[in-house]
Design a protein around this motif. Structure first.
Motif, PDB file in Angstrom:
ATOM      1  N   ARG A 230       0.837  -1.190   0.000  1.00  0.00           N
ATOM      2  CA  ARG A 230       0.000   0.000   0.000  1.00  0.00           C
ATOM      3  C   ARG A 230       0.877   1.247   0.000  1.00  0.00           C
ATOM      4  NH1 ARG A 230      -0.005  -4.092   3.511  1.00  0.00           N
ATOM      5  NH2 ARG A 230      -0.645  -2.983   5.408  1.00  0.00           N
ATOM      6  N   ARG A 275      -2.093  -1.080  -3.789  1.00  0.00           N
ATOM      7  CA  ARG A 275      -3.097  -0.034  -3.614  1.00  0.00           C
ATOM      8  C   ARG A 275      -2.437   1.315  -3.430  1.00  0.00           C
ATOM      9  NH1 ARG A 275      -6.814  -1.438   1.202  1.00  0.00           N
ATOM     10  NH2 ARG A 275      -7.969   0.335   0.372  1.00  0.00           N
ATOM     11  N   GLY A 295      -6.547   0.696  -7.042  1.00  0.00           N
ATOM     12  CA  GLY A 295      -6.284  -0.576  -6.392  1.00  0.00           C
ATOM     13  C   GLY A 295      -7.446  -1.518  -6.595  1.00  0.00           C
TER      14      GLY A 295
END
Length: 361
Positions: A230, A275, A295
């Motif tokens: 992320r 993401r 994402g």
């Protein structure tokens, strides 16, 4: 009462202390006598007119405060006169008295230093929410933070260590030892390629990158993610030059930020294993104001919806308990009276890296 006013957009010289009537709280509001107001780069951007959503002058800056409830408006049920509280105001905190919604303040123990507590509100609040509300870090994961020696970077390292995260941080050569003392592997961003170094150290990249720089760095930060990783983008290039608005840098900075953000988002859409998220602390106070930019879910804008100050209250309460337990250490670099707000802004460039600058009315 006294308050600081930005008369027009510009450098520190546009800050002026004025006398004004003490405000009276409206329905659901608390009038707070300010004990400490934080001074931040965000305040300087508001003063210069380069911050998104800045009000038109004249206005009073000040993103965060700690104070004592002086008077309650009709409908207030949770607070009592004399309670010590903290609030994220966005602007208005450079004053002796400020009215804030009762729903958006957090009770603060009276035995804690107000100047230290105000250091938690924006800086540590940003770090905590990026780690736990957006990235949702787990013990044993790996994390890279850019600008690890800055105030938000230090907060990320302290909170990340408490969460059991393996830490990596970019910093200037002079700050590498400080980053290492906080338990992170330090990477010299001027003399090392952080992407190559991260891959060398981890084999397949890190689980989380917190990127407060933006621009081309975001593209390379995305490439530093391992599958399932992320990226949280929470900043962009500085738009101030010697404390003043640089419209050339402002235009170039926003164009580059939006261009690279769009590119990173596109990469995220093409690679759903990773993401990309954007963060602003004001938006996160509303649970429906943010969604991943790319994402697993499509990028889209979300507006309206009820505000969610509960998250802010919950997270700041956690940080206050960590401060009481001596597990986080917000550093106060300068304590100045309200009358020296201009000097506080002049000191931002040289003192902010050493800790929080605080106005004490």
């Amino acid at each position: 009462m006294k308050r600081v006013v930005v008369e027009r957009f510009g450098g520190p010289e546009v800050l002026r202390v004025v006398n004004d009537d003490k405000p009276r709280p409206g329905p659901g509001e608390a009038c707070v006598r300010v004990l400490a107001a934080g001074v931040s780069l965000t305040d300087a951007q508001l003063r210069a007119g380069t911050y998104l959503g800045v009000p038109r002058p004249p206005f009073t800056p000040g993103y965060e405060l700690v104070g004592v409830v002086d008077e309650l408006g009709p409908g207030c049920r949770r607070l009592r006169t004399g309670d010590r509280v903290a609030a994220l105001t966005a602007y208005g905190a450079y004053a002796e008295y400020v009215c804030v919604p009762e729903s958006e303040v957090v009770e603060v123990p009276a035995d804690l230093d107000p100047a230290e507590v105000v250091g938690l509100v924006l800086t540590y609040g940003t770090a905590y929410q990026m780690l736990h509300r957006l990235a949702k870090v787990r013990s044993g994961e790996s994390l890279l933070v850019h600008g690890a020696a800055g105030r938000v970077g230090v907060a990320v390292l302290e909170l990340g260590a408490l969460a059991g995260v393996r830490l990596y941080g970019t910093a200037a050569a002079a700050d590498l030892d400080a980053v290492e003392r906080l338990g992170a592997v330090a990477i010299d961003y001027r003399n090392e390629d952080f992407l190559a170094r991260v891959r060398e150290l981890t084999g397949d990249g890190v689980d989380v990158v917190l990127d407060g720089i933006g621009g081309p760095t975001s593209l390379r930060s995305f490439r530093a993610l391992r599958p399932g990783g992320r990226l949280v983008v929470y900043g962009h290039y500085a738009m101030l030059e010697r404390g003043r608005a640089s419209w050339r840098r402002w235009a170039a900075g926003w164009a580059e930020w939006y261009g690279t953000t769009a590119a990173v988002s596109l990469w995220g859409l093409l690679d759903p294993r990773r993401r990309v998220m954007a963060y602003r602390i004001q938006r996160l106070r509303d649970s429906r104001q943010w969604l991943p930019m790319a994402g697993r879910r499509p990028a889209r804008l979300v507006g309206g919806g009820p505000r969610n100050p509960e998250w802010f209250r919950e997270d700041l309460a956690v940080l206050i308990e960590l401060l009481r337990a001596d597990k986080v250490h917000p550093v106060v670099a300068e304590r100045l009276p309200l009358s020296e707000a201009r000097r506080a802004h002049e000191l931002l460039a040289q003192s902010a890296a050493k800790g929080k600058i605080v106005l004490v009315p």
